[in-house]
Design a protein around this motif. Structure first.
Motif, PDB file in Angstrom:
ATOM      1  N   HIS A  67      29.678  26.889  37.530  1.00 54.30           N
ATOM      2  CA  HIS A  67      30.997  27.305  38.023  1.00 54.30           C
ATOM      3  C   HIS A  67      30.859  28.508  38.952  1.00 54.30           C
ATOM      4  O   HIS A  67      31.378  29.600  38.689  1.00 54.30           O
ATOM      5  CB  HIS A  67      31.930  27.614  36.855  1.00 54.30           C
ATOM      6  CG  HIS A  67      32.113  26.456  35.914  1.00 54.30           C
ATOM      7  ND1 HIS A  67      32.686  25.271  36.309  1.00 54.30           N
ATOM      8  CD2 HIS A  67      31.758  26.296  34.615  1.00 54.30           C
ATOM      9  CE1 HIS A  67      32.697  24.434  35.293  1.00 54.30           C
ATOM     10  NE2 HIS A  67      32.144  25.023  34.242  1.00 54.30           N
ATOM     11  N   VAL A  68      30.148  28.268  40.054  1.00 57.20           N
ATOM     12  CA  VAL A  68      29.852  29.323  41.008  1.00 57.20           C
ATOM     13  C   VAL A  68      30.916  29.337  42.103  1.00 57.20           C
ATOM     14  O   VAL A  68      31.324  28.288  42.606  1.00 57.20           O
ATOM     15  CB  VAL A  68      28.470  29.101  41.647  1.00 57.20           C
ATOM     16  CG1 VAL A  68      28.126  30.252  42.589  1.00 57.20           C
ATOM     17  CG2 VAL A  68      27.407  28.960  40.570  1.00 57.20           C
ATOM     18  N   ARG A  69      31.339  30.511  42.462  1.00 53.03           N
ATOM     19  CA  ARG A  69      32.266  30.621  43.584  1.00 53.03           C
ATOM     20  C   ARG A  69      31.903  31.838  44.435  1.00 53.03           C
ATOM     21  O   ARG A  69      31.412  32.849  43.932  1.00 53.03           O
ATOM     22  CB  ARG A  69      33.706  30.710  43.098  1.00 53.03           C
ATOM     23  CG  ARG A  69      34.049  31.904  42.235  1.00 53.03           C
ATOM     24  CD  ARG A  69      35.473  31.819  41.697  1.00 53.03           C
ATOM     25  NE  ARG A  69      35.857  33.002  40.954  1.00 53.03           N
ATOM     26  CZ  ARG A  69      35.656  33.154  39.637  1.00 53.03           C
ATOM     27  NH1 ARG A  69      35.069  32.178  38.946  1.00 53.03           N
ATOM     28  NH2 ARG A  69      36.040  34.262  39.031  1.00 53.03           N
ATOM     29  N   LEU A  70      32.137  31.682  45.722  1.00 50.58           N
ATOM     30  CA  LEU A  70      31.979  32.784  46.663  1.00 50.58           C
ATOM     31  C   LEU A  70      33.353  33.384  46.903  1.00 50.58           C
ATOM     32  O   LEU A  70      34.285  32.690  47.320  1.00 50.58           O
ATOM     33  CB  LEU A  70      31.381  32.284  47.985  1.00 50.58           C
ATOM     34  CG  LEU A  70      31.338  33.295  49.131  1.00 50.58           C
ATOM     35  CD1 LEU A  70      30.448  34.476  48.791  1.00 50.58           C
ATOM     36  CD2 LEU A  70      30.875  32.621  50.416  1.00 50.58           C
ATOM     37  N   GLU A  71      33.465  34.678  46.636  1.00 48.54           N
ATOM     38  CA  GLU A  71      34.731  35.360  46.828  1.00 48.54           C
ATOM     39  C   GLU A  71      34.630  36.321  48.007  1.00 48.54           C
ATOM     40  O   GLU A  71      33.643  37.043  48.150  1.00 48.54           O
ATOM     41  CB  GLU A  71      35.131  36.138  45.574  1.00 48.54           C
ATOM     42  CG  GLU A  71      35.456  35.243  44.383  1.00 48.54           C
ATOM     43  CD  GLU A  71      35.984  36.031  43.188  1.00 48.54           C
ATOM     44  OE1 GLU A  71      36.000  37.279  43.283  1.00 48.54           O
ATOM     45  OE2 GLU A  71      36.369  35.406  42.188  1.00 48.54           O
ATOM     46  N   VAL A  72      35.653  36.299  48.845  1.00 48.61           N
ATOM     47  CA  VAL A  72      35.773  37.233  49.958  1.00 48.61           C
ATOM     48  C   VAL A  72      37.043  38.039  49.744  1.00 48.61           C
ATOM     49  O   VAL A  72      38.136  37.485  49.649  1.00 48.61           O
ATOM     50  CB  VAL A  72      35.820  36.489  51.305  1.00 48.61           C
ATOM     51  CG1 VAL A  72      36.032  37.477  52.445  1.00 48.61           C
ATOM     52  CG2 VAL A  72      34.528  35.697  51.518  1.00 48.61           C
ATOM     53  N   LEU A  73      36.872  39.354  49.614  1.00 53.49           N
ATOM     54  CA  LEU A  73      37.989  40.245  49.290  1.00 53.49           C
ATOM     55  C   LEU A  73      38.716  39.756  48.038  1.00 53.49           C
ATOM     56  O   LEU A  73      39.948  39.702  47.975  1.00 53.49           O
ATOM     57  CB  LEU A  73      38.953  40.353  50.472  1.00 53.49           C
ATOM     58  CG  LEU A  73      38.361  40.944  51.756  1.00 53.49           C
ATOM     59  CD1 LEU A  73      39.377  40.911  52.882  1.00 53.49           C
ATOM     60  CD2 LEU A  73      37.868  42.364  51.518  1.00 53.49           C
ATOM     61  N   ASP A  74      37.899  39.361  47.038  1.00 55.29           N
ATOM     62  CA  ASP A  74      38.376  38.904  45.727  1.00 55.29           C
ATOM     63  C   ASP A  74      39.136  37.577  45.797  1.00 55.29           C
ATOM     64  O   ASP A  74      39.773  37.182  44.818  1.00 55.29           O
ATOM     65  CB  ASP A  74      39.263  39.964  45.065  1.00 55.29           C
ATOM     66  CG  ASP A  74      38.514  41.256  44.786  1.00 55.29           C
ATOM     67  OD1 ASP A  74      37.326  41.167  44.434  1.00 55.29           O
ATOM     68  OD2 ASP A  74      39.111  42.344  44.942  1.00 55.29           O
ATOM     69  N   VAL A  75      39.056  36.878  46.934  1.00 54.82           N
ATOM     70  CA  VAL A  75      39.701  35.571  47.079  1.00 54.82           C
ATOM     71  C   VAL A  75      38.623  34.494  47.136  1.00 54.82           C
ATOM     72  O   VAL A  75      37.743  34.553  48.000  1.00 54.82           O
ATOM     73  CB  VAL A  75      40.570  35.518  48.351  1.00 54.82           C
ATOM     74  CG1 VAL A  75      41.177  34.120  48.528  1.00 54.82           C
ATOM     75  CG2 VAL A  75      41.660  36.572  48.291  1.00 54.82           C
ATOM     76  N   PRO A  76      38.640  33.502  46.218  1.00 54.34           N
ATOM     77  CA  PRO A  76      37.625  32.438  46.255  1.00 54.34           C
ATOM     78  C   PRO A  76      37.732  31.620  47.539  1.00 54.34           C
ATOM     79  O   PRO A  76      38.823  31.215  47.942  1.00 54.34           O
ATOM     80  CB  PRO A  76      37.958  31.585  45.023  1.00 54.34           C
ATOM     81  CG  PRO A  76      38.789  32.470  44.149  1.00 54.34           C
ATOM     82  CD  PRO A  76      39.550  33.365  45.071  1.00 54.34           C
ATOM     83  N   VAL A  77      36.571  31.385  48.204  1.00 59.85           N
ATOM     84  CA  VAL A  77      36.561  30.582  49.429  1.00 59.85           C
ATOM     85  C   VAL A  77      35.655  29.358  49.303  1.00 59.85           C
ATOM     86  O   VAL A  77      35.822  28.396  50.049  1.00 59.85           O
ATOM     87  CB  VAL A  77      36.134  31.443  50.637  1.00 59.85           C
ATOM     88  CG1 VAL A  77      37.165  32.513  50.923  1.00 59.85           C
ATOM     89  CG2 VAL A  77      34.773  32.077  50.414  1.00 59.85           C
TER      90      VAL A  77
END
Length: 766
Positions: free
Chosen positions: A204-214
């Motif tokens: 369950h990996v996610r990349l977050e940008v400014l705490d927003v998942p992208v």
């Protein structure tokens, strides 16, 4: 007691905050290597009394447990309680905390935070932890960690070192951004790190940008050291009007074995469809082989532009290099495309240049200090339909070259030889252009080299012999030979003096040179086909060569004397050559009658003045200029000038160039990378053709950097084979420590000198 400990842990700084310093607080060595766009950095790692931290090598099996604290209470055979500046160590494992309880019955140590474990390149903090003396398992709650090498920090609800090589992280988060800067982060529910295998896995990996998942991946596998690992690489995307719009690619890397791997890159190109590229690499004890393949099953844009043509398009590029030992090496290169437009339409990653001919060459060579041998097969695929059959190059099937020198007392003997079988399709050709066949050329030489500190002299005599055996030759018997005697005498003197300029001592040299060449070649050699021969471009270095032709089908007649002089300025402190000035001219004593179908002859008594200037006033500044000036007409025949500058850290790059050839070409070129602020840089290049009165190439973009990510956006115009300006928009986003997506850097590196080194140093690499 536990409540007080929890409160302290809550207020305790994270691992990253413990070692983070603003720029002015860093040691000088760390500050000097810090990029300008970083406001601070981490203190250099120290192991703390030689410890290796929780990710270091395990303790010896019989290592005793060592503990200390300001206060202690011991219940015999039951429990040891420590309070105040608690330090626990077993082998190379160590941790500090506010209190600890050691249960002798089960070997468990409960440590209350705020706790700190520092190792070589690693720092860990947490709220509370459990440590097993027997198994060396270490479990810590509310953990934060810092890896000094990649400057990567993270946090986790819990972190467990199961054994010496395995670590489990639950609800983990990691980033290379500084403390309190959460521009991006990788977040996962479960992370397993296996140092023995060099592999990490996450769920369950996610990349977050400014705490927003992208981005989201249900499962990911990644390397945690230099070992390769199968998995997805970062996506690539961009836009090009040659491809009818945008493209998106998702490379997948396959680590098939320690000595071979592959990368598969499926990509969608708007207006064309699904396009696939595959690269395979094979490494053996002899060398490395690379194979690249591009394929699209149905290129809709191509079929629309070329009715009746198949939309199935492909390309292949292969190369191999082998070290066979004892001076022998093998090599091979093979490139082929399905159609003439493939390179301009589709190619982005295959290592094939935008060229008119693709080479296929393979052979073996031998070299030692006194001799050289090379034998190979060489052929081409012509990929431009504007090149007539008569102008297509010959294949060499094969070509063998041998050269060697040997001392013979005071004399030096040498031999240059070449055998070639030339072939090309000649069904539609006539006259000399139709000829194919064999050519053997040998040039034995005897020289008397004389050298001293103040100069040199080298007279020599040689015999240039060529033998032809031709098929489809229409000018007579295809079996004939040619013999040309050649005499050369090269002389030079060396003078120098020492002085100083701006308090810098330097050595100035004065090096006059005389070179005489005589060759008694028959005037009419135009009965010989031009298999591989062309007229050499006249420049300063050509002043000291007896033949004005390159290739073996013409040997120029000569009776000429070159007069030249060179002066150098060498920095005596650094040893660097700061300046070099050279000028020379050829005096002709007879007309040049040998031509290559009308080119290369002449009746003037002297050549244009040929000169070159190289200036290196600063270590990071180079100015080069060369040219030809005709004293009879007062015209500049040819000129090339270039200025290249970069700062020591390669943040500033600049180059200015001008190329001129009378009646043929005049182009100006300017390129630069200029930081507008510490974090924003402007990128540009412009190429202007004065004869065409138009721009023939341009590049404009912007780059943003901070201490944990960067982005480039670049618009590029380039001239196609049909002299039309094509354009494309390129992107690159790079996350420090994780690589990047897009492909703008490669195009900028080709256009701007020094940009590849700038990319290598982007995040402070030396």
């Amino acid at each position: 007691m536990s409540g007080a400990g929890f409160s302290a842990a809550e207020d305790a700084p994270s691992a990253a905050e413990l070692d983070w310093r603003s720029r002015d607080q860093l040691p000088e060595t760390a500050r000097d290597s810090l990029p300008a766009f970083c406001s601070g950095g981490y203190m250099p790692s120290s192991a703390g009394e030689g410890g290796a931290g929780v990710f270091g090598e395990g303790a010896e099996q019989d290592a005793p447990l060592q503990v200390s604290g300001l206060n202690a209470r011991y219940e015999i055979d039951r429990e040891l309680y420590l309070e105040g500046d608690v330090r626990l160590r077993q082998g190379d494992f160590q941790v500090t905390g506010s209190e600890a309880r050691y249960n002798q019955s089960n070997g468990q140590v409960a440590i209350q935070g705020p706790l700190v474990s520092r190792g070589n390149g690693f720092l860990l903090t947490g709220e509370r932890a459990e440590y097993s003396v027997d198994s060396r398992r270490f479990d810590i709650n509310t953990a934060t960690f810092l890896l000094h090498g990649p400057e990567m920090r993270g946090s986790a609800n819990s972190l467990s070192r199961v054994d010496d090589s395995r670590v489990l992280i639950r609800e983990g988060r990691l980033t290379t951004c500084g403390p309190q800067q959460n521009d991006w982060a990788i977040v996962a529910s479960d992370i397993k790190l296996d140092q023995a295998e060099g592999v990490g896995t996450a769920k369950h990996v996610r990349l977050e940008v400014l705490d927003v998942p992208v981005f989201y991946w249900p499962f990911a596998s990644f390397p945690i050291d230099d070992r390769r690992k199968t998995g997805f690489l970062y996506p690539q995307f961009g836009s090009s009007n040659a491809g009818s719009g945008a493209f998106f690619a998702v490379p997948y890397y396959l680590n098939l074995a320690p000595h071979y791997d592959a990368t598969v890159t499926p990509q969608y190109i708007h207006g064309r469809g699904l396009f696939n590229e595959v690269e395979g690499r094979y490494l053996s004890t002899l060398g490395e082989t690379t194979l690249q393949l591009g394929y699209i099953d149905d290129d809709s844009a191509y079929t629309d532009e070329n009715p009746g043509e198949s939309g199935q398009r492909w390309a292949l590029d292969a190369s191999t290099r082998a070290t066979l030992g004892s001076g022998w090496n093998g090599y091979g290169d093979f490139s082929v495309v399905s159609d003439d437009d493939y390179l301009s339409d589709l190619n982005r990653s295959l290592e094939i240049n935008q060229t008119t001919h693709l080479q296929r060459r393979g052979g073996v060579r031998y070299q030692d200090t006194n001799q050289y041998f090379d034998v190979y097969l060489n052929d081409y695929q012509t990929v431009s339909d504007r090149i007539a059959q008569v102008n297509k190059p010959y294949a060499q099937l094969p070509e063998a070259i041998y050269a060697g020198t040997a001392d013979a007392g005071w004399f030096e003997a040498g031999l240059e030889s070449q055998y070639t079988w030339f072939y090309r399709d000649n069904d539609t050709l006539t006259g000399l252009d139709k000829a194919n066949g064999q050519r053997f050329r040998a040039r034995p030489e005897l020289a008397l080299p004389m050298r001293a500190l103040w100069g040199f002299s080298r007279p020599s005599v040689s015999l240039d012999y060529t033998r032809y055996e031709l098929d489809d030759y229409t000018a007579g018997d295809g079996r004939f030979d040619r013999t040309v005697p050649v005499v050369e005498w090269d002389n030079g003197l060396y003078f120098d003096r020492q002085s100083s300029l701006f308090d810098v001592p330097y050595n100035q040299t004065f090096e006059p040179r005389l070179y005489y060449a005589w060759a008694d070649a028959e005037a009419d050699q135009n009965y010989i086909p031009a298999f591989d021969t062309a007229l050499q471009t006249f420049r300063f270095e050509q002043l000291f060569r007896p033949d004005r032709f390159v290739g073996g089908d013409r040997v120029g007649d000569a009776n000429q004397l070159t007069v030249a002089v060179t002066s150098r300025f060498n920095d005596l402190v650094t040893g660097a050559e700061r300046a070099r000035f050279s000028i020379g001219q050829v005096q002709y004593f007879q007309d040049r009658e040998v031509t290559l179908f009308g080119e290369g002859g002449g009746n003037r008594s002297r050549s244009p003045l040929a000169g070159e200037v190289v200036l290196n006033p600063l270590q990071n500044l180079e100015i080069r200029s060369s040219g030809l000036w005709d004293p009879d007409t007062g015209d500049t025949e040819e000129g090339r000038s270039q200025l290249v500058f970069h700062t020591e850290d390669y943040r500033y790059l600049a180059s200015v160039g001008h190329t001129y050839s009378k009646g043929e070409l005049e182009q100006s070129d300017i390129a630069a990378v200029i930081p507008a602020t510490d974090r924003v840089s402007l990128i540009g290049r412009w190429v202007y053709d004065s004869d065409l009165d138009r721009t023939v190439g341009s590049l404009a973009g912007i780059e943003y950097n901070n201490c944990c990510w960067s982005v480039q956006v670049v618009h590029q115009n380039y001239l196609t084979d049909d002299r039309e300006l094509d354009s494309r928009l390129l992107f690159q986003i790079q996350l420090k420590g994780l690589g990047g997506s897009g492909g703008s850097s490669a195009s900028i590196s080709e256009a701007i000198y020094g940009f590849d080194e700038r990319e290598r140093r982007r995040f402070g690499a030396p």
